[in-house]
Scaffold this motif. Sequence first.
Motif, PDB file in Angstrom:
ATOM      1  N   HIS A 131       0.821  -1.201   0.000  1.00  0.00           N
ATOM      2  CA  HIS A 131       0.000   0.000   0.000  1.00  0.00           C
ATOM      3  C   HIS A 131       0.866   1.267   0.000  1.00  0.00           C
ATOM      4  O   HIS A 131       1.726   1.450   0.859  1.00  0.00           O
ATOM      5  CB  HIS A 131      -0.935   0.018   1.207  1.00  0.00           C
ATOM      6  CG  HIS A 131      -1.825   1.215   1.244  1.00  0.00           C
ATOM      7  ND1 HIS A 131      -2.871   1.368   0.361  1.00  0.00           N
ATOM      8  CD2 HIS A 131      -1.800   2.325   2.007  1.00  0.00           C
ATOM      9  CE1 HIS A 131      -3.461   2.520   0.601  1.00  0.00           C
ATOM     10  NE2 HIS A 131      -2.824   3.122   1.591  1.00  0.00           N
ATOM     11  N   GLY A 132       0.660   2.111  -0.988  1.00  0.00           N
ATOM     12  CA  GLY A 132       1.370   3.376  -1.081  1.00  0.00           C
ATOM     13  C   GLY A 132       2.773   3.286  -1.645  1.00  0.00           C
ATOM     14  O   GLY A 132       3.452   4.304  -1.791  1.00  0.00           O
ATOM     15  N   VAL A 133       3.240   2.091  -1.985  1.00  0.00           N
ATOM     16  CA  VAL A 133       4.599   1.919  -2.524  1.00  0.00           C
ATOM     17  C   VAL A 133       4.584   2.217  -4.020  1.00  0.00           C
ATOM     18  O   VAL A 133       3.734   1.744  -4.758  1.00  0.00           O
ATOM     19  CB  VAL A 133       5.111   0.480  -2.285  1.00  0.00           C
ATOM     20  CG1 VAL A 133       6.468   0.262  -2.949  1.00  0.00           C
ATOM     21  CG2 VAL A 133       5.190   0.184  -0.798  1.00  0.00           C
ATOM     22  N   ARG A 134       5.505   3.022  -4.442  1.00  0.00           N
ATOM     23  CA  ARG A 134       5.634   3.360  -5.864  1.00  0.00           C
ATOM     24  C   ARG A 134       6.596   2.379  -6.534  1.00  0.00           C
ATOM     25  O   ARG A 134       7.494   1.830  -5.897  1.00  0.00           O
ATOM     26  CB  ARG A 134       6.127   4.780  -6.027  1.00  0.00           C
ATOM     27  CG  ARG A 134       5.202   5.787  -5.355  1.00  0.00           C
ATOM     28  CD  ARG A 134       5.036   7.005  -6.190  1.00  0.00           C
ATOM     29  NE  ARG A 134       4.184   7.962  -5.512  1.00  0.00           N
ATOM     30  CZ  ARG A 134       2.970   8.286  -5.935  1.00  0.00           C
ATOM     31  NH1 ARG A 134       2.475   7.732  -7.008  1.00  0.00           N
ATOM     32  NH2 ARG A 134       2.251   9.181  -5.282  1.00  0.00           N
ATOM     33  N   ALA A 135       6.395   2.180  -7.823  1.00  0.00           N
ATOM     34  CA  ALA A 135       7.228   1.240  -8.583  1.00  0.00           C
ATOM     35  C   ALA A 135       8.706   1.587  -8.472  1.00  0.00           C
ATOM     36  O   ALA A 135       9.549   0.699  -8.336  1.00  0.00           O
ATOM     37  CB  ALA A 135       6.785   1.217 -10.045  1.00  0.00           C
ATOM     38  N   GLY A 136       9.028   2.869  -8.500  1.00  0.00           N
ATOM     39  CA  GLY A 136      10.416   3.299  -8.402  1.00  0.00           C
ATOM     40  C   GLY A 136      11.075   2.905  -7.087  1.00  0.00           C
ATOM     41  O   GLY A 136      12.283   2.714  -7.023  1.00  0.00           O
ATOM     42  N   ASP A 137      10.261   2.772  -6.031  1.00  0.00           N
ATOM     43  CA  ASP A 137      10.794   2.377  -4.728  1.00  0.00           C
ATOM     44  C   ASP A 137      10.985   0.866  -4.630  1.00  0.00           C
ATOM     45  O   ASP A 137      11.720   0.393  -3.766  1.00  0.00           O
ATOM     46  CB  ASP A 137       9.857   2.844  -3.615  1.00  0.00           C
ATOM     47  CG  ASP A 137       9.759   4.358  -3.553  1.00  0.00           C
ATOM     48  OD1 ASP A 137      10.753   5.030  -3.879  1.00  0.00           O
ATOM     49  OD2 ASP A 137       8.676   4.855  -3.187  1.00  0.00           O
ATOM     50  N   ALA A 138      10.304   0.120  -5.484  1.00  0.00           N
ATOM     51  CA  ALA A 138      10.367  -1.340  -5.430  1.00  0.00           C
ATOM     52  C   ALA A 138      11.348  -1.936  -6.434  1.00  0.00           C
ATOM     53  O   ALA A 138      11.770  -3.071  -6.288  1.00  0.00           O
ATOM     54  CB  ALA A 138       8.974  -1.921  -5.693  1.00  0.00           C
ATOM     55  N   MET A 139      11.712  -1.174  -7.444  1.00  0.00           N
ATOM     56  CA  MET A 139      12.504  -1.722  -8.552  1.00  0.00           C
ATOM     57  C   MET A 139      13.951  -1.969  -8.173  1.00  0.00           C
ATOM     58  O   MET A 139      14.492  -1.338  -7.275  1.00  0.00           O
ATOM     59  CB  MET A 139      12.447  -0.792  -9.756  1.00  0.00           C
ATOM     60  CG  MET A 139      13.203   0.500  -9.578  1.00  0.00           C
ATOM     61  SD  MET A 139      13.028   1.572 -11.014  1.00  0.00           S
ATOM     62  CE  MET A 139      14.181   2.869 -10.578  1.00  0.00           C
TER      63      MET A 139
END
Length: 159
Positions: free
Chosen positions: A25-33
């Motif tokens: 929840h609230g996590v952006r793709a850029g933070d997960a990549m």
Amino acid sequence: MVIGFFIMIVANAERRHAGLAAALHGVRAGDAMSSPVETCPDWLTVERCIDEVAMRARHSTLPLIDFEGRPSGMVHLPQLAKTPTPQRETLRVRDVATPLSQYTTCAPDDFLEDVLEKVHRSSGMRILVTDGQHLMGIITARDISRLFQRHALRGRERR
């Protein structure tokens, strides 16, 4: 007993799904990549790709990049291995790759929850993160698992 076992399996799956939704929840793709991404030029022959890129690659699937630096597809290393040896010298890696249209792409600012709803089931859990037409990173099942584990750790710290 069989019905009880089935209910237990469904309940555990629902619990994991709820936990995953909370972690993302609230996590952006850029933070997960994961970034930078190992890539392969799509114009290389299969032989050159194997010798110069695949033999040192840490992953089993590599994004392909065209002359302008745009992602053009993905090549799974077993696809390269299946290419008959005589054809490896002339066949381009893009000719044995899976086209980009069969993979999920997103922008770094997209919410991961939304992106996961669009994942192409046939391509597995590989999402290419692009900024305009340039590859910024990749999200794999390992990245999602890492987010889930971090969320679980934070939850235990607060107790």
